[in-house]
Design a protein around this motif. Structure first.
Motif, PDB file in Angstrom:
ATOM      1  N   PHE A 173      33.631  43.632  47.397  1.00 48.74           N
ATOM      2  CA  PHE A 173      32.215  43.983  47.365  1.00 48.74           C
ATOM      3  C   PHE A 173      31.582  43.565  48.687  1.00 48.74           C
ATOM      4  O   PHE A 173      31.950  42.527  49.261  1.00 48.74           O
ATOM      5  CB  PHE A 173      31.510  43.293  46.198  1.00 48.74           C
ATOM      6  CG  PHE A 173      31.899  43.831  44.859  1.00 48.74           C
ATOM      7  CD1 PHE A 173      31.067  44.709  44.178  1.00 48.74           C
ATOM      8  CD2 PHE A 173      33.116  43.485  44.276  1.00 48.74           C
ATOM      9  CE1 PHE A 173      31.425  45.233  42.951  1.00 48.74           C
ATOM     10  CE2 PHE A 173      33.494  43.998  43.040  1.00 48.74           C
ATOM     11  CZ  PHE A 173      32.644  44.880  42.381  1.00 48.74           C
ATOM     12  N   GLY A 174      30.631  44.374  49.159  1.00 48.61           N
ATOM     13  CA  GLY A 174      29.992  44.071  50.430  1.00 48.61           C
ATOM     14  C   GLY A 174      28.510  44.354  50.394  1.00 48.61           C
ATOM     15  O   GLY A 174      28.001  45.019  49.476  1.00 48.61           O
ATOM     16  N   ILE A 175      27.804  43.852  51.392  1.00 49.37           N
ATOM     17  CA  ILE A 175      26.380  44.118  51.565  1.00 49.37           C
ATOM     18  C   ILE A 175      26.181  44.776  52.920  1.00 49.37           C
ATOM     19  O   ILE A 175      26.673  44.292  53.941  1.00 49.37           O
ATOM     20  CB  ILE A 175      25.549  42.827  51.461  1.00 49.37           C
ATOM     21  CG1 ILE A 175      25.676  42.246  50.043  1.00 49.37           C
ATOM     22  CG2 ILE A 175      24.085  43.089  51.800  1.00 49.37           C
ATOM     23  CD1 ILE A 175      24.977  40.912  49.862  1.00 49.37           C
ATOM     24  N   LEU A 176      25.482  45.905  52.898  1.00 51.69           N
ATOM     25  CA  LEU A 176      25.246  46.692  54.094  1.00 51.69           C
ATOM     26  C   LEU A 176      23.773  46.640  54.483  1.00 51.69           C
ATOM     27  O   LEU A 176      22.893  46.720  53.619  1.00 51.69           O
ATOM     28  CB  LEU A 176      25.656  48.149  53.872  1.00 51.69           C
ATOM     29  CG  LEU A 176      27.095  48.411  53.394  1.00 51.69           C
ATOM     30  CD1 LEU A 176      27.275  49.871  53.056  1.00 51.69           C
ATOM     31  CD2 LEU A 176      28.095  47.982  54.449  1.00 51.69           C
ATOM     32  N   LEU A 181      28.072  46.458  57.869  1.00 51.19           N
ATOM     33  CA  LEU A 181      28.551  45.460  56.927  1.00 51.19           C
ATOM     34  C   LEU A 181      28.176  44.067  57.414  1.00 51.19           C
ATOM     35  O   LEU A 181      28.572  43.651  58.506  1.00 51.19           O
ATOM     36  CB  LEU A 181      30.068  45.577  56.782  1.00 51.19           C
ATOM     37  CG  LEU A 181      30.737  44.663  55.755  1.00 51.19           C
ATOM     38  CD1 LEU A 181      30.258  44.990  54.341  1.00 51.19           C
ATOM     39  CD2 LEU A 181      32.263  44.792  55.845  1.00 51.19           C
ATOM     40  N   ILE A 182      27.414  43.328  56.594  1.00 47.43           N
ATOM     41  CA  ILE A 182      26.965  41.995  57.005  1.00 47.43           C
ATOM     42  C   ILE A 182      27.487  40.887  56.093  1.00 47.43           C
ATOM     43  O   ILE A 182      27.379  39.706  56.450  1.00 47.43           O
ATOM     44  CB  ILE A 182      25.428  41.925  57.080  1.00 47.43           C
ATOM     45  CG1 ILE A 182      24.787  42.238  55.731  1.00 47.43           C
ATOM     46  CG2 ILE A 182      24.908  42.852  58.167  1.00 47.43           C
ATOM     47  CD1 ILE A 182      23.279  42.019  55.706  1.00 47.43           C
ATOM     48  N   ALA A 183      28.039  41.228  54.939  1.00 51.71           N
ATOM     49  CA  ALA A 183      28.604  40.217  54.043  1.00 51.71           C
ATOM     50  C   ALA A 183      29.671  40.861  53.177  1.00 51.71           C
ATOM     51  O   ALA A 183      29.598  42.052  52.860  1.00 51.71           O
ATOM     52  CB  ALA A 183      27.527  39.584  53.175  1.00 51.71           C
ATOM     53  N   LEU A 184      30.658  40.048  52.775  1.00 50.43           N
ATOM     54  CA  LEU A 184      31.835  40.599  52.124  1.00 50.43           C
ATOM     55  C   LEU A 184      32.487  39.514  51.269  1.00 50.43           C
ATOM     56  O   LEU A 184      32.427  38.329  51.584  1.00 50.43           O
ATOM     57  CB  LEU A 184      32.814  41.072  53.200  1.00 50.43           C
ATOM     58  CG  LEU A 184      34.086  41.792  52.805  1.00 50.43           C
ATOM     59  CD1 LEU A 184      33.786  43.084  52.067  1.00 50.43           C
ATOM     60  CD2 LEU A 184      34.897  42.096  54.067  1.00 50.43           C
ATOM     61  N   ALA A 185      33.109  39.934  50.168  1.00 54.97           N
ATOM     62  CA  ALA A 185      33.889  39.027  49.331  1.00 54.97           C
ATOM     63  C   ALA A 185      34.850  39.846  48.495  1.00 54.97           C
ATOM     64  O   ALA A 185      34.727  41.078  48.398  1.00 54.97           O
ATOM     65  CB  ALA A 185      32.982  38.187  48.429  1.00 54.97           C
ATOM     66  N   SER A 186      35.801  39.158  47.871  1.00 51.21           N
ATOM     67  CA  SER A 186      36.756  39.875  47.030  1.00 51.21           C
ATOM     68  C   SER A 186      36.979  39.132  45.724  1.00 51.21           C
ATOM     69  O   SER A 186      36.764  37.911  45.631  1.00 51.21           O
ATOM     70  CB  SER A 186      38.099  40.057  47.744  1.00 51.21           C
ATOM     71  OG  SER A 186      38.829  38.851  47.767  1.00 51.21           O
ATOM     72  N   ALA A 187      37.407  39.875  44.718  1.00 52.71           N
ATOM     73  CA  ALA A 187      37.789  39.332  43.417  1.00 52.71           C
ATOM     74  C   ALA A 187      39.243  39.727  43.183  1.00 52.71           C
ATOM     75  O   ALA A 187      39.555  40.916  43.087  1.00 52.71           O
ATOM     76  CB  ALA A 187      36.893  39.880  42.320  1.00 52.71           C
ATOM     77  N   GLU A 188      40.122  38.727  43.106  1.00 49.03           N
ATOM     78  CA  GLU A 188      41.545  38.983  42.882  1.00 49.03           C
ATOM     79  C   GLU A 188      41.892  38.689  41.431  1.00 49.03           C
ATOM     80  O   GLU A 188      41.753  37.553  40.970  1.00 49.03           O
ATOM     81  CB  GLU A 188      42.407  38.116  43.806  1.00 49.03           C
ATOM     82  CG  GLU A 188      43.901  38.355  43.610  1.00 49.03           C
ATOM     83  CD  GLU A 188      44.773  37.383  44.371  1.00 49.03           C
ATOM     84  OE1 GLU A 188      46.003  37.573  44.352  1.00 49.03           O
ATOM     85  OE2 GLU A 188      44.240  36.439  44.971  1.00 49.03           O
ATOM     86  N   ARG A 189      42.348  39.692  40.707  1.00 46.54           N
ATOM     87  CA  ARG A 189      42.734  39.519  39.310  1.00 46.54           C
ATOM     88  C   ARG A 189      44.066  38.764  39.235  1.00 46.54           C
ATOM     89  O   ARG A 189      45.067  39.170  39.843  1.00 46.54           O
ATOM     90  CB  ARG A 189      42.847  40.882  38.633  1.00 46.54           C
ATOM     91  CG  ARG A 189      43.187  40.819  37.144  1.00 46.54           C
ATOM     92  CD  ARG A 189      42.013  40.280  36.339  1.00 46.54           C
ATOM     93  NE  ARG A 189      42.345  40.209  34.919  1.00 46.54           N
ATOM     94  CZ  ARG A 189      42.026  41.159  34.030  1.00 46.54           C
ATOM     95  NH1 ARG A 189      41.372  42.252  34.430  1.00 46.54           N
ATOM     96  NH2 ARG A 189      42.347  41.029  32.771  1.00 46.54           N
ATOM     97  N   ILE A 190      44.056  37.642  38.527  1.00 45.69           N
ATOM     98  CA  ILE A 190      45.244  36.811  38.367  1.00 45.69           C
ATOM     99  C   ILE A 190      45.377  36.479  36.891  1.00 45.69           C
ATOM    100  O   ILE A 190      44.550  35.747  36.347  1.00 45.69           O
ATOM    101  CB  ILE A 190      45.135  35.515  39.196  1.00 45.69           C
ATOM    102  CG1 ILE A 190      44.957  35.824  40.683  1.00 45.69           C
ATOM    103  CG2 ILE A 190      46.361  34.640  38.979  1.00 45.69           C
ATOM    104  CD1 ILE A 190      44.663  34.615  41.535  1.00 45.69           C
ATOM    105  N   THR A 197      36.902  35.089  46.084  1.00 45.61           N
ATOM    106  CA  THR A 197      37.438  34.587  47.344  1.00 45.61           C
ATOM    107  C   THR A 197      37.028  35.463  48.520  1.00 45.61           C
ATOM    108  O   THR A 197      36.296  36.444  48.368  1.00 45.61           O
ATOM    109  CB  THR A 197      38.980  34.490  47.234  1.00 45.61           C
ATOM    110  OG1 THR A 197      39.509  33.839  48.384  1.00 45.61           O
ATOM    111  CG2 THR A 197      39.617  35.857  47.055  1.00 45.61           C
ATOM    112  N   ASP A 198      37.482  35.074  49.700  1.00 45.03           N
ATOM    113  CA  ASP A 198      37.294  35.855  50.927  1.00 45.03           C
ATOM    114  C   ASP A 198      35.818  36.095  51.247  1.00 45.03           C
ATOM    115  O   ASP A 198      35.443  37.163  51.739  1.00 45.03           O
ATOM    116  CB  ASP A 198      38.024  37.203  50.835  1.00 45.03           C
ATOM    117  CG  ASP A 198      39.517  37.063  50.578  1.00 45.03           C
ATOM    118  OD1 ASP A 198      40.062  35.995  50.876  1.00 45.03           O
ATOM    119  OD2 ASP A 198      40.119  38.016  50.067  1.00 45.03           O
ATOM    120  N   PHE A 199      34.963  35.105  50.999  1.00 48.09           N
ATOM    121  CA  PHE A 199      33.542  35.248  51.299  1.00 48.09           C
ATOM    122  C   PHE A 199      33.320  35.155  52.801  1.00 48.09           C
ATOM    123  O   PHE A 199      33.787  34.221  53.457  1.00 48.09           O
ATOM    124  CB  PHE A 199      32.731  34.151  50.606  1.00 48.09           C
ATOM    125  CG  PHE A 199      32.606  34.319  49.125  1.00 48.09           C
ATOM    126  CD1 PHE A 199      31.518  34.976  48.576  1.00 48.09           C
ATOM    127  CD2 PHE A 199      33.578  33.821  48.267  1.00 48.09           C
ATOM    128  CE1 PHE A 199      31.397  35.139  47.201  1.00 48.09           C
ATOM    129  CE2 PHE A 199      33.474  33.967  46.892  1.00 48.09           C
ATOM    130  CZ  PHE A 199      32.377  34.632  46.362  1.00 48.09           C
TER     131      PHE A 199
END
Length: 283
Positions: A173-176, A181-190, A197-199
């Protein structure tokens, strides 16, 4: 320094290499604990790595403790069967167990816990767009990560890696702002959980609580997909990221000492977790 590598041992998966100077058991398959511990120890001895680290179901605790591992953190009710997740480590070098950041880590944790459950501090500007990220933006995503981090335990600076991760179990997911693109993160299914993560936020926007908005969006997405527990592995010396998770209602689960190479050096990491209530039915 090259990125750490990922390989399978039987049906289990490890990450290893000189970047974080460790062998990390990312996923343990049933019935493979003893064989995997042996393989991890042999690899560490051959390459001179100073820490063995593993995320395991609680039912495997005794096998790992008998092999010299100690519990550093845990997440209750993580797996589908209700078992907890344990983060266990074996320190091969005694200096690896000692954190030079211990005093700061304690101050960060105290500051975060004082703000527990406070929620998002600032609203998202109406002209900024929070969106699900797709593969056509992978180059832009890799560029932002390269701007924000001096080093990272996974190759997020590589657009091909990002595209590949999207095809597996990552949702970004990101914010534009004006298509930038000025912000970003991820959700890893485990398993039955999801790692937030990855903020990464562009430096000039770091006081806008963008990561908190991304976290809220990823939680909502995870609930819709039936995930029951969210967690993160956050830099223990970072006031911002630890306070953000505490404000969002996450519980502190423990500290992983000298665990991960991120932002230029091996750092200790904090575990935070949160049960995700299912979305209410429309019926």
């Amino acid at each position: 320094m090259p990125q750490d590598r990922i390989k399978t041992i039987g049906r289990s998966r490890i990450q290893y290499g000189p970047l974080s100077d460790r062998v990390y058991l990312m996923q343990l398959a049933a019935g493979e604990a003893e064989a995997v511990i042996t393989a991890m120890a042999e690899l560490a001895q051959a390459e001179g790595y100073t820490k063995l680290f593993a995320k395991i179901p609680g039912k495997n605790a005794a096998v790992f403790e008998d092999a010299g591992f100690e519990i550093e953190a845990q997440i209750p009710d993580f797996y589908a069967d209700g078992d907890k997740a344990l983060f266990v480590s074996r320190f091969i070098c005694k200096n690896r167990r000692r954190s030079c950041d211990a005093e700061r880590i304690q101050k960060v944790l105290e500051a975060a816990l004082k703000r527990a459950g406070a929620g998002i501090r600032h609203p998202l500007p109406s002209d900024w767009d929070l969106t699900f990220m797709t593969a056509d933006r992978a180059e832009q995503m890799a560029a932002l990560y390269s701007r924000v981090f001096d080093s990272y335990p996974f190759p997020i600076f590589d657009a091909d890696y990002i595209r590949h991760s999207m095809d597996e179990n990552f949702r970004y997911f990101g914010i534009l702002q004006n298509a930038t693109l000025i912000a970003l993160a991820s959700a890893e299914r485990i398993e039955s959980g999801v790692e937030m993560t990855d903020f990464a936020t562009a430096p000039k926007h770091r006081r806008a609580s963008l990561a908190a908005h991304l976290l809220a969006a990823m939680e909502a997405d995870a609930r819709q997909n039936g995930v029951k527990t969210a967690f993160t592995i956050a830099r223990a010396v970072s006031y911002g990221i630890n306070i953000m998770f505490a404000r969002a209602g996450y519980t502190f689960g423990g500290t992983l000492v000298n665990n991960t190479n991120i932002s230029g050096r091996v750092q200790s990491m904090n575990i935070w977790y949160k049960p995700l209530a299912p979305c209410p039915s429309n019926g």
